[in-house]
Write a protein that holds these residues in place. Structure first.
Motif, PDB file in Angstrom:
ATOM      1  N   ARG A   1       0.899  -1.231   0.061  1.00 43.88           N
ATOM      2  CA  ARG A   1      -0.013   0.088  -0.356  1.00 43.88           C
ATOM      3  C   ARG A   1       0.814   1.192  -0.122  1.00 43.88           C
ATOM      4  O   ARG A   1       0.658   2.197  -0.679  1.00 43.88           O
ATOM      5  N   ASP A   2       1.766   1.311   0.850  1.00 45.25           N
ATOM      6  CA  ASP A   2       2.968   2.446   0.899  1.00 45.25           C
ATOM      7  C   ASP A   2       3.344   2.629  -0.450  1.00 45.25           C
ATOM      8  O   ASP A   2       3.789   3.912  -0.995  1.00 45.25           O
ATOM      9  N   LYS A   3       4.038   1.388  -0.962  1.00 49.93           N
ATOM     10  CA  LYS A   3       4.710   1.782  -2.523  1.00 49.93           C
ATOM     11  C   LYS A   3       3.704   2.247  -3.428  1.00 49.93           C
ATOM     12  O   LYS A   3       3.845   3.189  -4.246  1.00 49.93           O
ATOM     13  N   LYS A   4       2.522   1.743  -3.369  1.00 54.10           N
ATOM     14  CA  LYS A   4       1.275   2.190  -4.308  1.00 54.10           C
ATOM     15  C   LYS A   4       1.111   3.868  -4.090  1.00 54.10           C
ATOM     16  O   LYS A   4       0.993   4.561  -5.221  1.00 54.10           O
ATOM     17  N   ALA A   5       0.967   4.148  -2.814  1.00 55.80           N
ATOM     18  CA  ALA A   5       0.563   5.489  -2.666  1.00 55.80           C
ATOM     19  C   ALA A   5       1.942   6.429  -3.093  1.00 55.80           C
ATOM     20  O   ALA A   5       1.765   7.458  -3.649  1.00 55.80           O
ATOM     21  N   ALA A   6       3.067   5.724  -2.672  1.00 59.99           N
ATOM     22  CA  ALA A   6       4.213   6.615  -3.156  1.00 59.99           C
ATOM     23  C   ALA A   6       4.362   6.608  -4.671  1.00 59.99           C
ATOM     24  O   ALA A   6       4.880   8.105  -5.223  1.00 59.99           O
ATOM     25  N   GLN A   7       4.171   5.763  -5.293  1.00 61.70           N
ATOM     26  CA  GLN A   7       3.953   5.747  -7.044  1.00 61.70           C
ATOM     27  C   GLN A   7       2.772   6.542  -7.529  1.00 61.70           C
ATOM     28  O   GLN A   7       3.190   7.655  -8.426  1.00 61.70           O
ATOM     29  N   GLU A   8       1.724   6.754  -6.758  1.00 58.22           N
ATOM     30  CA  GLU A   8       0.762   7.680  -7.227  1.00 58.22           C
ATOM     31  C   GLU A   8       1.194   9.007  -6.961  1.00 58.22           C
ATOM     32  O   GLU A   8       0.937   9.799  -7.723  1.00 58.22           O
ATOM     33  N   LYS A   9       1.843   9.279  -5.731  1.00 61.92           N
ATOM     34  CA  LYS A   9       2.430  10.720  -5.232  1.00 61.92           C
ATOM     35  C   LYS A   9       3.485  11.207  -6.407  1.00 61.92           C
ATOM     36  O   LYS A   9       3.273  12.302  -6.721  1.00 61.92           O
ATOM     37  N   GLU A  10       4.114  10.319  -6.736  1.00 62.79           N
ATOM     38  CA  GLU A  10       5.302  10.365  -7.614  1.00 62.79           C
ATOM     39  C   GLU A  10       4.643  10.908  -8.969  1.00 62.79           C
ATOM     40  O   GLU A  10       5.046  12.012  -9.634  1.00 62.79           O
ATOM     41  N   ARG A  11       3.601  10.264  -9.489  1.00 63.32           N
ATOM     42  CA  ARG A  11       2.927  10.432 -10.514  1.00 63.32           C
ATOM     43  C   ARG A  11       2.122  11.639 -10.781  1.00 63.32           C
ATOM     44  O   ARG A  11       2.331  12.564 -11.623  1.00 63.32           O
TER      45      ARG A  11
ATOM     46  N   ILE B   1      -7.346   8.516 -19.050  1.00 62.26           N
ATOM     47  CA  ILE B   1      -6.958   7.300 -18.426  1.00 62.26           C
ATOM     48  C   ILE B   1      -5.643   7.168 -17.926  1.00 62.26           C
ATOM     49  O   ILE B   1      -4.651   7.815 -18.221  1.00 62.26           O
ATOM     50  N   SER B   2      -5.401   6.458 -16.841  1.00 67.14           N
ATOM     51  CA  SER B   2      -4.223   6.352 -15.806  1.00 67.14           C
ATOM     52  C   SER B   2      -3.212   5.897 -16.814  1.00 67.14           C
ATOM     53  O   SER B   2      -3.173   4.843 -17.875  1.00 67.14           O
ATOM     54  N   SER B   3      -1.804   6.680 -16.668  1.00 72.15           N
ATOM     55  CA  SER B   3      -0.598   6.407 -17.547  1.00 72.15           C
ATOM     56  C   SER B   3       0.245   4.997 -16.969  1.00 72.15           C
ATOM     57  O   SER B   3       1.111   5.511 -16.203  1.00 72.15           O
ATOM     58  N   ASP B   4      -0.216   3.765 -16.910  1.00 69.54           N
ATOM     59  CA  ASP B   4       0.337   2.889 -16.224  1.00 69.54           C
ATOM     60  C   ASP B   4       0.828   1.758 -17.053  1.00 69.54           C
ATOM     61  O   ASP B   4       1.256   0.886 -16.668  1.00 69.54           O
ATOM     62  N   GLY B   5       0.896   1.931 -18.423  1.00 68.49           N
ATOM     63  CA  GLY B   5       1.495   0.993 -19.337  1.00 68.49           C
ATOM     64  C   GLY B   5       0.235   0.158 -19.974  1.00 68.49           C
ATOM     65  O   GLY B   5       0.219  -0.468 -21.064  1.00 68.49           O
ATOM     66  N   HIS B   6      -0.936   0.316 -19.246  1.00 64.47           N
ATOM     67  CA  HIS B   6      -2.119  -0.382 -19.665  1.00 64.47           C
ATOM     68  C   HIS B   6      -2.866   0.588 -20.407  1.00 64.47           C
ATOM     69  O   HIS B   6      -4.147   0.193 -20.736  1.00 64.47           O
ATOM     70  N   CYS B   7      -2.633   1.826 -20.774  1.00 59.81           N
ATOM     71  CA  CYS B   7      -3.541   3.077 -21.061  1.00 59.81           C
ATOM     72  C   CYS B   7      -4.157   2.595 -22.271  1.00 59.81           C
ATOM     73  O   CYS B   7      -5.624   2.989 -22.174  1.00 59.81           O
ATOM     74  N   MET B   8      -3.891   1.998 -23.381  1.00 62.99           N
ATOM     75  CA  MET B   8      -4.497   1.662 -24.582  1.00 62.99           C
ATOM     76  C   MET B   8      -5.752   0.635 -24.201  1.00 62.99           C
ATOM     77  O   MET B   8      -6.850   0.739 -24.769  1.00 62.99           O
ATOM     78  N   TYR B   9      -5.413  -0.574 -23.498  1.00 60.90           N
ATOM     79  CA  TYR B   9      -6.172  -1.412 -23.053  1.00 60.90           C
ATOM     80  C   TYR B   9      -7.118  -0.908 -22.285  1.00 60.90           C
ATOM     81  O   TYR B   9      -8.549  -1.233 -22.190  1.00 60.90           O
ATOM     82  N   ARG B  10      -7.027   0.041 -21.320  1.00 65.03           N
ATOM     83  CA  ARG B  10      -7.688   0.699 -20.333  1.00 65.03           C
ATOM     84  C   ARG B  10      -8.742   1.478 -21.075  1.00 65.03           C
ATOM     85  O   ARG B  10     -10.044   1.677 -20.702  1.00 65.03           O
ATOM     86  N   ALA B  11      -8.568   2.316 -21.879  1.00 65.84           N
ATOM     87  CA  ALA B  11      -9.270   3.190 -22.595  1.00 65.84           C
ATOM     88  C   ALA B  11     -10.358   2.311 -23.639  1.00 65.84           C
ATOM     89  O   ALA B  11     -11.573   2.773 -23.775  1.00 65.84           O
TER      90      ALA B  11
END
Length: 299
Positions: free
Chosen positions: A108-118, A155-165
């Motif tokens: 959870r902390d790692k995910k929060a930090a990644q979102e904060k960085e983004r 759409i979030s930019s996480d590498g899956h953006c085309m599929y998420r769109a």
């Protein structure tokens, strides 16, 4: 935003600017609604008024960003040093006083930090690129989409953006039989490419040698499509049109729309391709009906 994560001045200003832009668009729509469509003279005046409003707001935002950058430039190093010191002190105290952190909490902390960085990267890009190519690209795309009564849906930019769109576009159709998750879209894409290798293999070459992929390299490519966050492109879009039996159109700022799968006559899936999204590089977004247009149709 995760609890305990404080927004930076850049993020706060970017948020304020987004709100002001949204408010301006609402005002512009109201102005348009107040002018009869057959009143060409007033419509021309209205276009000039709208252009001035947009230019004034853009100039205001640019000045605010310059002031913020000027203020922050003198403080950045102090802030960084202070944060590093706090981290060291907090780390020492954690070792002495805090219980062992669980793996779930670490995730959870790692995910929060990644979102904060983004978010920080997006805010920084807002500061640097308001007058730059990203800003101009956004204006051109908004204009093109407005002609179709559409607007960008982020759409979030996480590498899956085309599929998420595409996942989002399918969900908007309200047809359960078409609904697919990102995982399923990736799996179906990879399976289709494997079973139609002759249609895709000639377009894949080794970047080091220039030779066409070997069978092993092609399987590795398909495996990455299926199991990783590998970025999707035109080959994957072609496979998806054949999997879904739906055409796909990709709207771009400086080029005509790319239409794939035109042999299928259904309403196309519409994606937006951005070359300069948030300074993070190439990115796909979905689209949705213009808010004012959607509200008018629903009422």
């Amino acid at each position: 935003m995760e609890e305990g994560l404080v927004e930076t001045p850049e993020e706060l200003l970017a948020k304020q600017h987004r709100k002001e832009k949204k408010d301006l668009q609402a005002k512009i729509q109201s102005m348009k609604n107040a002018v009869p469509k057959n009143d060409k003279k007033r419509r021309k005046q209205l276009t000039e008024e709208i252009a001035k409003l947009e230019a004034d707001l853009s100039q205001k935002h640019e000045e605010e960003l310059r002031q913020l950058k000027s203020t922050n430039d003198t403080k950045v190093e102090q802030v960084i040093n202070g944060v590093e010191t706090m981290k060291m002190e907090d780390g020492e105290q954690d070792e002495l006083k805090q219980p062992r952190v669980t793996k779930a909490q670490k995730r959870r902390d790692k995910k929060a930090a990644q979102e904060k960085e983004r978010e920080s990267r997006i805010a920084e890009a807002e500061v640097q690129n308001l007058q730059g190519v990203r800003h101009q690209e956004g204006l051109k795309l908004a204009q093109k989409l407005a002609q179709q009564q559409l607007q960008i849906k982020e759409i979030s930019s996480d590498g899956h953006c085309m599929y998420r769109a595409i996942e989002d576009q399918l969900a908007q159709r309200s047809k359960p039989e078409l609904t697919m998750s990102v995982k399923e879209l990736r799996s179906r894409t990879a399976d289709h490419m494997r079973s139609h290798a002759d249609d895709f293999l000639p377009f894949l070459t080794n970047p080091n040698t220039g030779d066409m992929y070997t069978t092993e390299e092609f399987e590795k490519y398909c495996s990455e499509v299926e199991h990783t966050a590998a970025w999707g492109g035109q080959l994957e879009l072609r496979a998806l049109t054949q999997v879904l039996h739906l055409p796909i159109q990709v709207i771009q700022a400086d080029s005509p729309a790319v239409k794939i799968g035109e042999e299928y006559k259904s309403e196309p899936i519409t994606l937006v391709y951005m070359r300069h999204a948030y300074g993070l590089g190439e990115h796909y977004n979905s689209v949705e009906r213009l808010k004012d247009q959607a509200s008018a149709e629903d009422s």
